[in-house]
Design an enzyme around this catalytic site. Structure first.
Site, PDB file in Angstrom:
ATOM      1  N   GLU A 320      37.625 -21.814  15.867  1.00 40.89           N
ATOM      2  CA  GLU A 320      37.070 -20.369  15.824  1.00 40.89           C
ATOM      3  C   GLU A 320      35.904 -20.260  15.219  1.00 40.89           C
ATOM      4  O   GLU A 320      34.729 -19.590  15.687  1.00 40.89           O
ATOM      5  CB  GLU A 320      37.841 -19.213  15.311  1.00 40.89           C
ATOM      6  CG  GLU A 320      39.284 -19.567  16.301  1.00 40.89           C
ATOM      7  CD  GLU A 320      39.276 -19.260  17.792  1.00 40.89           C
ATOM      8  OE1 GLU A 320      38.196 -18.787  18.338  1.00 40.89           O
ATOM      9  OE2 GLU A 320      39.951 -19.992  18.317  1.00 40.89           O
ATOM     10  N   HIS A 407      37.734 -24.752  29.042  1.00 43.44           N
ATOM     11  CA  HIS A 407      38.540 -25.689  28.002  1.00 43.44           C
ATOM     12  C   HIS A 407      39.035 -27.004  28.741  1.00 43.44           C
ATOM     13  O   HIS A 407      39.523 -27.873  27.884  1.00 43.44           O
ATOM     14  CB  HIS A 407      39.915 -24.736  27.895  1.00 43.44           C
ATOM     15  CG  HIS A 407      39.863 -23.459  27.098  1.00 43.44           C
ATOM     16  ND1 HIS A 407      39.473 -22.112  27.884  1.00 43.44           N
ATOM     17  CD2 HIS A 407      39.912 -23.319  25.665  1.00 43.44           C
ATOM     18  CE1 HIS A 407      39.390 -21.451  26.801  1.00 43.44           C
ATOM     19  NE2 HIS A 407      39.602 -22.047  25.499  1.00 43.44           N
TER      20      HIS A 407
END
Length: 505
Positions: A320, A407
């Site tokens: 993140e 992703h």
């Protein structure tokens, strides 16, 4: 397990190569005032630079970042404006060598010649929307006048949505859209007993790492939350039922990521300015995800299925925070191939953070999300040695790669990194067995994880731009390797071979 928090400092940061001497092309660590001064200096000479690199008199440069190498090379990252309007996809990096030579890496080479007056605009819904801004869209071929709007709401799983939409001002046609909230997953509650940076009065405020704070959202889905405070400097008990446990995991992950950036990459915080982001835990109810948001400059973590497995582990924190790093440097657009490279960058550096931590309770591996069992069958979310093992990701580049979710289009870059670091074939690392194939059936020997992530980081921060594709990533990493090791080095040949092994030529 008891997680103990004490005040700690941060080790010094000089990046060295295997000989113990600072690599000539390694970035020099700049303090926050030094970085700010370098950006001001670059801005002061921006008009001269714009002229020198051939921009028109209607174009101006806005300095966003400066990276200085030990050999005297200065890489300055600029945004561009045209008649005062932001140029989306107009970003560029100017590389100024010590000998006076100057080269430029541009997101687009297209010449901008756009009418920006009201007569060039069509009446459109985009123009009328509150908060819409007029821009030049230069990332899709011929630059055009456009409107950019931000549509806020929720994604299907409860993740906040900040969907950016770029609309042609003359025709009303949608030119591009992307989701600005970037998500990722990882393991949780496996870091064991760790040391945390806290502040006097027992708050989760890491004074040694930019003042990073960790907050409790208490099930809310907006706001900052409540700063974690305690009557002692002991946090959590290793169980999800204790609210401090998730906070301790998130706070620890942020600290390790900060240290990795500083000690391994020579970077002082996410933006390079010594200022920390912050973390929010206990987002929503049974939210099975974690995400980075540029708008709050923060990481947010859900508590997982049944609120039993908070997504607050090392590789999640590294993943993140790296979205923030990418936004502060190359700003890879979160769609198509650039979006896949954005996600791969977070997987690559998040994995590197996990190895760097050298935590026996959560040993480094090339598996993404291996601890949370999100599929319910004990398998990881993603595999770096052979991405297709997850059933969705691509092992190799193809012309259809950009159609995949970001992703999954990250697969070839993750595969490239694994091959570059570890090589092909079967091997066991920290108890995990891998078997990495190659597109061309070549046999590769890795150059080591440290060299691999330093090459990727330098490429990201000095050569990639917002529109970099896989072909551009190959060029960027080869340029970075040339800077670090030379164009005739074994490392250069290894980077070239690893890209060929994932069908990027």
């Amino acid at each position: 397990m008891v997680v103990v928090g004490v005040q700690t400092g941060t080790a010094g940061a000089t990046v060295v190569n295997e000989t113990g001497t600072e690599a000539a092309a390694t970035a020099v660590v700049l303090s926050a005032p030094q970085r700010a001064a370098a950006i001001r200096q670059a801005q002061a000479s921006a008009t001269e630079t714009a002229k020198a690199i051939g921009l028109s008199v209607r174009e101006e440069l806005v300095a966003r970042d400066v990276v200085k190498d030990a050999d005297g090379t200065v890489h300055t990252r600029y945004e561009r404006t045209y008649d005062g309007l932001p140029v989306l996809g107009g970003d560029l990096v100017v590389h100024h060598r010590k000998n006076g030579t100057r080269t430029t890496t541009k997101a687009t080479n297209a010449r901008i010649a756009v009418a920006t007056t009201a007569t060039a605009e069509a009446t459109s819904a985009a123009k009328a929307r509150e908060g819409a801004r007029k821009v030049i869209w230069a990332a899709g071929g011929k630059p055009v006048l456009a409107w950019e709007t931000v549509e806020k709401g929720l994604q299907h799983d409860g993740t906040p949505s900040e969907r950016h939409v770029v609309t042609d001002a003359a025709t009303g046609k949608e030119l591009h859209s992307y989701e600005a909230i970037e998500t990722g997953v990882g393991n949780t509650q496996y870091s064991g007993q760790v040391t945390l940076g806290t502040a006097p009065g027992f708050t989760l405020t890491d004074t040694a790492r930019g003042g990073h704070k960790t907050y409790d959202l208490k099930g809310a889905t907006s706001g900052t939350g409540t700063l974690f405070t305690n009557s002692t400097d002991t946090w959590g008990n290793g169980l999800a039922s204790n609210r401090e446990t998730a906070a301790a995991d998130a706070h620890y992950g942020a600290a390790v990521t900060w240290d990795f950036y500083k000690n391994e990459l020579g970077r002082n915080g996410i933006r390079g300015d010594g200022v920390a982001a912050y973390s929010r835990v206990h987002y929503g109810n049974a939210y099975v995800n974690a995400f980075w948001s540029d708008s709050c400059f923060c990481m947010t973590y859900g508590d997982g299925a049944g609120n039993a497995k908070p997504l607050t582990s090392l590789d999640v924190a590294g993943h993140e925070m790296t979205h923030g790093l990418t936004a502060s440097t190359a700003n890879l657009r979160y769609s198509k191939e650039s979006g896949g490279l954005n996600e791969a960058t977070s997987d690559i550096l998040g994995t590197s953070v996990e190895f760097y931590a050298n935590n026996a309770a959560d040993a480094g591996d090339y598996l993404i999300g291996e601890k949370i069992d999100i599929r319910g069958n004990g398998t990881p979310l993603r595999y770096m040695d052979k991405p297709s093992r997850d059933g969705n990701s691509a092992d190799y580049w193809s012309s259809s790669l950009g159609r995949l979710d970001v992703h999954y289009s990250s697969g070839p870059a993750n595969h490239f990194f694994y091959l570059l670091a570890e090589g092909s074939g079967t091997k066991t690392i920290n108890g995990v067995t891998y078997n990495s194939p190659t597109y061309d059936n070549s046999t590769l020997t890795g150059i080591g994880r440290e060299k691999a992530y330093q090459i990727w980081y330098k490429a990201l921060t000095t050569y990639m731009t917002s529109s970099t594709t896989y072909a551009g990533a190959r060029t960027a990493t080869l340029s970075a390797t040339t800077d670090l090791y030379g164009a005739n080095s074994a490392e250069y040949n290894a980077v070239n071979a690893a890209w060929k092994a994932v069908n990027v030529k």
